[in-house]
Design a protein around this motif. Structure first.
Motif, PDB file in Angstrom:
ATOM      1  N   GLY A 447       0.815  -1.196   0.000  1.00  0.00           N
ATOM      2  CA  GLY A 447       0.000   0.000   0.000  1.00  0.00           C
ATOM      3  C   GLY A 447       0.857   1.257   0.000  1.00  0.00           C
ATOM      4  O   GLY A 447       2.081   1.230  -0.137  1.00  0.00           O
ATOM      5  N   LEU A 448       0.168   2.388   0.167  1.00  0.00           N
ATOM      6  CA  LEU A 448       0.779   3.717   0.090  1.00  0.00           C
ATOM      7  C   LEU A 448       0.761   4.371   1.457  1.00  0.00           C
ATOM      8  O   LEU A 448      -0.176   4.187   2.242  1.00  0.00           O
ATOM      9  CB  LEU A 448      -0.041   4.568  -0.894  1.00  0.00           C
ATOM     10  CG  LEU A 448       0.246   6.068  -0.953  1.00  0.00           C
ATOM     11  CD1 LEU A 448       1.503   6.324  -1.770  1.00  0.00           C
ATOM     12  CD2 LEU A 448      -0.942   6.804  -1.577  1.00  0.00           C
ATOM     13  N   ARG A 449       1.797   5.135   1.759  1.00  0.00           N
ATOM     14  CA  ARG A 449       1.747   6.077   2.881  1.00  0.00           C
ATOM     15  C   ARG A 449       1.931   7.475   2.316  1.00  0.00           C
ATOM     16  O   ARG A 449       2.854   7.722   1.534  1.00  0.00           O
ATOM     17  CB  ARG A 449       2.838   5.793   3.906  1.00  0.00           C
ATOM     18  CG  ARG A 449       2.829   6.838   5.021  1.00  0.00           C
ATOM     19  CD  ARG A 449       3.801   6.554   6.129  1.00  0.00           C
ATOM     20  NE  ARG A 449       3.867   7.652   7.060  1.00  0.00           N
ATOM     21  CZ  ARG A 449       4.663   7.686   8.135  1.00  0.00           C
ATOM     22  NH1 ARG A 449       5.449   6.660   8.409  1.00  0.00           N
ATOM     23  NH2 ARG A 449       4.681   8.732   8.925  1.00  0.00           N
ATOM     24  N   ARG A 450       1.050   8.393   2.737  1.00  0.00           N
ATOM     25  CA  ARG A 450       1.090   9.768   2.220  1.00  0.00           C
ATOM     26  C   ARG A 450       0.680  10.708   3.338  1.00  0.00           C
ATOM     27  O   ARG A 450      -0.331  10.478   4.014  1.00  0.00           O
ATOM     28  CB  ARG A 450       0.156   9.904   1.035  1.00  0.00           C
ATOM     29  CG  ARG A 450       0.182  11.266   0.308  1.00  0.00           C
ATOM     30  CD  ARG A 450      -0.511  11.069  -0.999  1.00  0.00           C
ATOM     31  NE  ARG A 450      -0.866  12.232  -1.763  1.00  0.00           N
ATOM     32  CZ  ARG A 450      -0.247  12.632  -2.870  1.00  0.00           C
ATOM     33  NH1 ARG A 450       0.823  12.002  -3.298  1.00  0.00           N
ATOM     34  NH2 ARG A 450      -0.687  13.668  -3.557  1.00  0.00           N
ATOM     35  N   ASP A 451       1.447  11.779   3.542  1.00  0.00           N
ATOM     36  CA  ASP A 451       1.168  12.794   4.559  1.00  0.00           C
ATOM     37  C   ASP A 451       0.949  14.137   3.888  1.00  0.00           C
ATOM     38  O   ASP A 451       1.802  14.608   3.133  1.00  0.00           O
ATOM     39  CB  ASP A 451       2.343  12.926   5.540  1.00  0.00           C
ATOM     40  CG  ASP A 451       2.473  11.745   6.487  1.00  0.00           C
ATOM     41  OD1 ASP A 451       1.647  10.813   6.390  1.00  0.00           O
ATOM     42  OD2 ASP A 451       3.400  11.739   7.316  1.00  0.00           O
ATOM     43  N   LEU A 452      -0.201  14.773   4.161  1.00  0.00           N
ATOM     44  CA  LEU A 452      -0.521  16.096   3.640  1.00  0.00           C
ATOM     45  C   LEU A 452      -0.715  17.058   4.810  1.00  0.00           C
ATOM     46  O   LEU A 452      -1.549  16.812   5.678  1.00  0.00           O
ATOM     47  CB  LEU A 452      -1.803  16.075   2.803  1.00  0.00           C
ATOM     48  CG  LEU A 452      -1.767  15.358   1.455  1.00  0.00           C
ATOM     49  CD1 LEU A 452      -2.077  13.879   1.638  1.00  0.00           C
ATOM     50  CD2 LEU A 452      -2.797  15.964   0.523  1.00  0.00           C
ATOM     51  N   ARG A 453       0.040  18.153   4.819  1.00  0.00           N
ATOM     52  CA  ARG A 453      -0.075  19.145   5.892  1.00  0.00           C
ATOM     53  C   ARG A 453      -0.966  20.296   5.429  1.00  0.00           C
ATOM     54  O   ARG A 453      -0.766  20.861   4.342  1.00  0.00           O
ATOM     55  CB  ARG A 453       1.297  19.678   6.297  1.00  0.00           C
ATOM     56  CG  ARG A 453       1.242  20.602   7.530  1.00  0.00           C
ATOM     57  CD  ARG A 453       2.627  21.044   7.957  1.00  0.00           C
ATOM     58  NE  ARG A 453       3.448  19.935   8.397  1.00  0.00           N
ATOM     59  CZ  ARG A 453       3.456  19.431   9.636  1.00  0.00           C
ATOM     60  NH1 ARG A 453       2.651  19.951  10.564  1.00  0.00           N
ATOM     61  NH2 ARG A 453       4.254  18.421   9.942  1.00  0.00           N
ATOM     62  N   LEU A 454      -1.922  20.660   6.268  1.00  0.00           N
ATOM     63  CA  LEU A 454      -2.836  21.756   5.971  1.00  0.00           C
ATOM     64  C   LEU A 454      -2.138  23.091   6.220  1.00  0.00           C
ATOM     65  O   LEU A 454      -1.619  23.335   7.317  1.00  0.00           O
ATOM     66  CB  LEU A 454      -4.090  21.636   6.842  1.00  0.00           C
ATOM     67  CG  LEU A 454      -5.157  22.711   6.625  1.00  0.00           C
ATOM     68  CD1 LEU A 454      -5.795  22.567   5.247  1.00  0.00           C
ATOM     69  CD2 LEU A 454      -6.221  22.629   7.718  1.00  0.00           C
ATOM     70  N   LEU A 455      -2.150  23.982   5.220  1.00  0.00           N
ATOM     71  CA  LEU A 455      -1.489  25.282   5.327  1.00  0.00           C
ATOM     72  C   LEU A 455      -2.481  26.427   5.468  1.00  0.00           C
ATOM     73  O   LEU A 455      -2.063  27.585   5.565  1.00  0.00           O
ATOM     74  CB  LEU A 455      -0.603  25.510   4.095  1.00  0.00           C
ATOM     75  CG  LEU A 455       0.465  24.439   3.823  1.00  0.00           C
ATOM     76  CD1 LEU A 455       1.261  24.793   2.576  1.00  0.00           C
ATOM     77  CD2 LEU A 455       1.373  24.257   5.033  1.00  0.00           C
ATOM     78  N   SER A 456      -3.778  26.137   5.454  1.00  0.00           N
ATOM     79  CA  SER A 456      -4.782  27.183   5.669  1.00  0.00           C
ATOM     80  C   SER A 456      -5.222  27.163   7.129  1.00  0.00           C
ATOM     81  O   SER A 456      -4.978  26.185   7.847  1.00  0.00           O
ATOM     82  CB  SER A 456      -5.981  26.965   4.743  1.00  0.00           C
ATOM     83  OG  SER A 456      -6.613  25.741   5.023  1.00  0.00           O
ATOM     84  N   PRO A 457      -5.872  28.241   7.615  1.00  0.00           N
ATOM     85  CA  PRO A 457      -6.219  28.315   9.047  1.00  0.00           C
ATOM     86  C   PRO A 457      -7.119  27.191   9.537  1.00  0.00           C
ATOM     87  O   PRO A 457      -7.048  26.808  10.709  1.00  0.00           O
ATOM     88  CB  PRO A 457      -6.913  29.679   9.169  1.00  0.00           C
ATOM     89  CG  PRO A 457      -6.374  30.479   8.024  1.00  0.00           C
ATOM     90  CD  PRO A 457      -6.163  29.508   6.918  1.00  0.00           C
TER      91      PRO A 457
END
Length: 672
Positions: A447-457
């Motif tokens: 499978g996949l590992r993916r991390d997305l960081r939120l840059l909006s408030p």
């Protein structure tokens, strides 16, 4: 030119029209769901709604269901269909998939006679409803999932119904994007009409339609020959959806696949009553599953059309998760279809043993990360459906992070450049999920590992998926792949976005939160202790698994240089083999259930050896038959290493009373 050559020319010309439709859609669409993710399909249909042509890139989830929708439109308007008309439909109860998938039908006329339809099914990134993106893991009625479109004429004799169109898109988020996608569909359909008219002029309408009927008949003949080659009989399968998002209780799907002569009947009776949450499908999905798997197993090389499905009969009782009625939500239709895919593959794998294949990642893995732009007006909606591992088969390892054979050419994941340039998000990692493969003589894909960081408030997360608790199954004695896992990382701590795994609805996000995808691995094929130790060592060198996994799960011992220690490996494999736990199957008058769950009553000493507690999920395997899963119920009334099972369990196992069966727990998380 002889008849065969002419038929081939016409067939390829029709497919070329569909290829052109796809190219037009990708070039002109507004939504990244389409131009990046390719979540759409195109087709040509006969005047009575039968499927004539598609391209290799179109997805069975969309396409096989299109004739259901087309026939509903035809029935609704009958003789009141004219040149220049355009129709819309997305109602799951009458042939749609889920509400986001909008079907547009363009009738094509020749000399005043309706001859064909050009069809486009297109995932709109939002169609209204309770959460941004419309797909919510906790919806309890169809109205919470967006705008439901019964057969509707949006354009009459070339005159667009602007009032209805405006009403439609203004009840959806990002109406400008919705209008852009609508116009892309509409322009593509008009272009397809023009192409088909050129074919009508070239070949003549009567000869073209006669050729189409012959093409359909020949496809039917091929499929009937393939079915006739199989052994007649009844083949059984059972599987689970882990929850409906409202309750943590699992839902069951059952299949009896009957092969008689050149025909096949798929009876899905015994499925759970339609769910309170979104894990339901309408009537088109049963044929979609059976058609896609049967075509892939029996006739993978010829183009797809309606003829391939003529030898098939479907029984899908109304009011169940496989044929839900109003007002059941159907956003999780891919999750139910994935279960039906597994059932069909399991049953058909008994009739065609060389085609046995490990289970896939599960459903669509719908993930919506949404919020407001920090530097301009408006909201953003990132919709991703991250891929996972595919199942292994005889002689072949599964693929890592790949789309599966029933998903068309959907992208595995959005490109990082697209995500970071269009959304206030940063992709901090996107990599293979180490150890997530299902162990086997041939291992499943990772499978996949993916991390997305939120840059909006602020933002929100919605997830709709399955196989977070009940992982993908292995076949022929192999182990399951790791389960899906979708969480939020906040200040370094893991936060669960929902009390029911895989079913989140508008979970509030803060600036700096990380949304983490960890997708399931594919199920393995064959005994892991039979895997070539050199292939295991190679997997360690490539980083697919760790040396610890090689030791514990494959019985392969590596020295400090990563080379196989043959003597130590032989000893380790004998130890692993001796540590396995077996039970003798004893016949009972009936199977044990708790609700929809199959229960296995086992002695506590056996449960201790397996490492299973009351209520844990385990699987049993006897010989070459399918794995069967159930939940543990401790029973010390029988101290012997035996388990009483009912007649249906024995049928599923392809076993008899007195046979020995291995029992083991399921693996949900990869080892470090």
């Amino acid at each position: 030119m002889d008849q065969l050559g002419l038929l081939e020319l016409i067939r390829e010309a029709l497919i070329a029209v569909v290829h052109e439709m796809r190219a037009n859609v990708i070039r002109s669409s507004y939504s990244s769901v389409i131009y990046e993710g390719h979540d759409f399909s195109c087709a040509l249909l006969t005047a009575d709604g039968r499927h004539v042509a598609q391209s290799d890139g179109d997805t069975p989830i969309h396409i096989i269901a299109v004739p259901y929708s087309a026939r509903v439109v035809i029935e609704a308007f009958r003789d009141d269909i004219h040149e220049g008309d355009v129709f819309l439909h997305n109602d799951p109860y009458t042939g749609g998939t889920h509400l986001n998938d909008i079907l547009m039908l363009h009738p094509v006329f020749s000399g005043g006679r309706l001859v064909l339809f050009a069809a486009i099914r297109y995932h709109w990134a939002d169609v209204g409803g309770m959460t941004a993106g419309s797909l919510s893991g906790q919806a309890t009625e169809i109205y919470q999932e967006g705008m439901r479109i019964a057969p509707t004429r949006i354009c009459e004799k070339g005159a667009m119904n602007e009032t209805f169109l405006r009403l439609l898109v203004e009840n959806m988020r990002l109406p400008a994007e919705r209008m852009g996608d609508f116009n892309a569909m509409h322009g593509t359909g008009r272009k397809a009409e023009a192409h088909v008219r050129r074919l009508l002029d070239r070949f003549g309408p009567d000869d073209l339609l006669t050729a189409i009927e012959e093409i359909l008949r020949r496809s039917e003949d091929v499929m009937r020959r393939r079915i006739r080659e199989l052994e007649d009989g009844d083949y059984h399968a059972e599987g689970y959806i882990e929850s409906d998002g409202v309750s943590p209780e699992s839902l069951v799907g059952r299949l009896k696949l009957t092969i008689r002569g050149d025909e096949m009947t798929a009876d899905f009776s015994g499925a759970s009553t339609q769910a309170a949450g979104p894990t339901n499908v309408g009537p088109s999905m049963a044929l979609t599953s059976l058609g896609a798997i049967t075509k892939a197993f029996l006739d993978p090389h010829t183009p797809i059309n309606h003829g391939s499905f003529e030898p098939v009969t479907i029984i899908a009782p109304e009011g169940t998760i496989v044929n839900a009625r109003h007002p059941a939500p159907c956003g999780g239709m891919v999750e139910v279809k994935a279960l039906m895919d597994t059932l069909v593959a399991t049953a058909l794998g008994q009739a065609v043993p060389e085609m046995k294949v490990g289970d896939l990642k599960g459903g669509a893995n719908h993930v919506y990360t949404t919020g407001r732009y920090p530097d301009r007006e408006g909201i953003f909606i990132l919709y991703e459906w991250p891929s996972g591992g595919t199942g292994a088969s005889d002689g072949v390892d599964g693929n890592n992070c790949m789309r599966q054979y029933n998903e068309g050419d959907f992208n595995s994941i959005h490109a990082i450049e697209v995500v970071e340039s269009q959304y206030p998000l940063r992709v901090e990692r996107s990599e293979l999920r180490v150890g997530s493969c299902g162990d086997g003589k041939f291992r499943g894909g990772l499978g996949l590992r993916r991390d997305l960081r939120l840059l909006s408030p602020s933002g929100a997360l919605s997830v709709l998926t399955d196989k977070c608790v009940i992982p993908p199954v292995g076949v022929h004695g192999a182990a399951n792949g790791a389960a899906n896992n979708f969480v939020v990382i906040r200040d370094g701590e893991i936060v669960q976005p929902s009390p029911v795994p895989g079913k989140a609805s508008g979970f509030p996000l803060r600036e700096g939160d990380v949304v983490r995808y960890e997708t399931a691995g594919g199920g393995g094929y064959g005994d892991p202790l039979d895997r070539d130790p050199r292939r295991v060592a190679r997997d360690v060198r490539l980083g697919y698994i760790t040396a610890r996994i090689a030791d514990i799960r494959y019985g392969v011992v590596l020295d400090g240089s990563g080379t196989v220690d043959d003597a130590a490996t032989d000893r380790r494999r004998r130890e692993s083999w001796d540590a396995r736990v077996y039970l003798t199957l004893e016949a009972a008058n009936e199977d044990g259930y708790a609700g929809d769950r199959r229960m296995f009553r086992i002695p506590s000493r056996i449960a201790d050896r397996v490492g299973a507690a009351e209520g844990d999920l385990v699987e049993i395997f006897a010989g070459t038959g399918p794995l069967v899963r159930g939940w543990v119920e401790i029973d010390d009334s029988n101290g012997a290493a035996a388990m009483r099972v009912g007649p249906h369990t024995l049928r599923l196992l392809a076993a008899a009373a007195g046979d020995s069966a291995e029992i083991r727990p399921t693996l949900r998380e990869p080892l470090a």
